[in-house]
Motif scaffolding. Sequence first.
Motif, PDB file in Angstrom:
ATOM      1  N   SER A 131       1.040  -1.199   0.487  1.00  0.00           N
ATOM      2  CA  SER A 131      -0.062  -0.176  -0.091  1.00  0.00           C
ATOM      3  C   SER A 131       0.880   1.204  -0.255  1.00  0.00           C
ATOM      4  O   SER A 131       0.579   2.476  -0.138  1.00  0.00           O
ATOM      5  N   ALA A 132       2.397   0.933   0.354  1.00  0.00           N
ATOM      6  CA  ALA A 132       3.412   2.263   0.190  1.00  0.00           C
ATOM      7  C   ALA A 132       2.526   2.820  -1.280  1.00  0.00           C
ATOM      8  O   ALA A 132       3.003   1.918  -1.737  1.00  0.00           O
ATOM      9  N   ALA A 133       3.540   4.164  -0.903  1.00  0.00           N
ATOM     10  CA  ALA A 133       3.588   4.559  -2.494  1.00  0.00           C
ATOM     11  C   ALA A 133       4.561   4.208  -3.308  1.00  0.00           C
ATOM     12  O   ALA A 133       5.799   4.021  -2.249  1.00  0.00           O
ATOM     13  N   GLY A 134       4.766   4.133  -4.604  1.00  0.00           N
ATOM     14  CA  GLY A 134       5.806   3.689  -5.334  1.00  0.00           C
ATOM     15  C   GLY A 134       6.679   2.417  -5.299  1.00  0.00           C
ATOM     16  O   GLY A 134       7.619   2.010  -6.174  1.00  0.00           O
ATOM     17  N   PHE A 135       5.783   1.759  -4.255  1.00  0.00           N
ATOM     18  CA  PHE A 135       6.085   0.138  -4.651  1.00  0.00           C
ATOM     19  C   PHE A 135       4.848  -0.964  -4.694  1.00  0.00           C
ATOM     20  O   PHE A 135       4.941  -1.875  -5.204  1.00  0.00           O
ATOM     21  N   GLY A 136       4.198  -0.096  -4.908  1.00  0.00           N
ATOM     22  CA  GLY A 136       2.636  -1.322  -5.979  1.00  0.00           C
ATOM     23  C   GLY A 136       3.069  -1.754  -7.040  1.00  0.00           C
ATOM     24  O   GLY A 136       2.844  -3.144  -6.362  1.00  0.00           O
ATOM     25  N   ALA A 137       3.261  -1.718  -8.291  1.00  0.00           N
ATOM     26  CA  ALA A 137       4.001  -2.401  -9.021  1.00  0.00           C
ATOM     27  C   ALA A 137       5.319  -3.392  -9.518  1.00  0.00           C
ATOM     28  O   ALA A 137       4.975  -4.421  -9.799  1.00  0.00           O
ATOM     29  N   THR A 138       5.839  -2.981  -8.441  1.00  0.00           N
ATOM     30  CA  THR A 138       6.932  -3.832  -7.700  1.00  0.00           C
ATOM     31  C   THR A 138       6.403  -4.773  -7.253  1.00  0.00           C
ATOM     32  O   THR A 138       6.987  -5.649  -7.293  1.00  0.00           O
ATOM     33  N   THR A 139       6.138  -4.503  -6.303  1.00  0.00           N
ATOM     34  CA  THR A 139       6.298  -5.582  -5.129  1.00  0.00           C
ATOM     35  C   THR A 139       4.981  -6.845  -5.540  1.00  0.00           C
ATOM     36  O   THR A 139       5.107  -8.188  -5.466  1.00  0.00           O
ATOM     37  N   LEU A 140       4.020  -6.213  -6.919  1.00  0.00           N
ATOM     38  CA  LEU A 140       3.090  -7.211  -6.975  1.00  0.00           C
ATOM     39  C   LEU A 140       3.945  -8.043  -8.169  1.00  0.00           C
ATOM     40  O   LEU A 140       3.707  -9.295  -8.000  1.00  0.00           O
ATOM     41  N   VAL A 141       4.678  -7.567  -8.832  1.00  0.00           N
ATOM     42  CA  VAL A 141       5.248  -8.387  -9.929  1.00  0.00           C
ATOM     43  C   VAL A 141       5.954  -9.630  -8.872  1.00  0.00           C
ATOM     44  O   VAL A 141       6.195 -10.717  -9.048  1.00  0.00           O
ATOM     45  N   GLU A 142       6.527  -9.175  -7.882  1.00  0.00           N
ATOM     46  CA  GLU A 142       7.351  -9.466  -6.964  1.00  0.00           C
ATOM     47  C   GLU A 142       6.384 -11.028  -6.617  1.00  0.00           C
ATOM     48  O   GLU A 142       7.474 -12.058  -6.616  1.00  0.00           O
ATOM     49  N   MET A 143       6.400 -10.092  -5.814  1.00  0.00           N
ATOM     50  CA  MET A 143       4.883 -11.444  -5.203  1.00  0.00           C
ATOM     51  C   MET A 143       4.093 -12.692  -5.810  1.00  0.00           C
ATOM     52  O   MET A 143       4.380 -13.605  -5.485  1.00  0.00           O
TER      53      MET A 143
END
Length: 135
Positions: free
Chosen positions: A100-112
């Motif tokens: 939910s933090a700004a700037g981490f959405g797409a990157t963390t979604l792909v990594e997860m």
Amino acid sequence: MEWQPLAADPAAGSGYFDAYAAIGLLAVIGVLFVVVSFTANRLLRPVVDTPEKLLAYECGVDPVGEGWAHTQIRYYVYAFLYVIFAVDAIYLFPWATVFSAAGFGATTLVEMFVFVGFLAVGLLYAWKKGVLEWT
């Protein structure tokens, strides 16, 4: 009044390395304690080897038969699957807070999704091998 750093006075200590000196001293005292304890144990214990003392002891029961016990491999597989799901839970909870933090959405979604994909492949492999069937 303006803040001024403390002067490097040898009598007052350097400050930065004092913490490391305390940790080093504690480590040396710990090692010395262990060495002194083991040495005192070796010097003070009685050394009388009797046949009863040399027997293998298991919960008050005299050993019967071989010392090797046969364990089925499926118990190790169950333990491995537990570790997979425990690691999955350990990584998913912090990920949910960072997502939910700004700037981490797409990157963390792909990594997860990559991480969950690896776990899914392991689970699929266990399912194909018939590990998950209770017979």
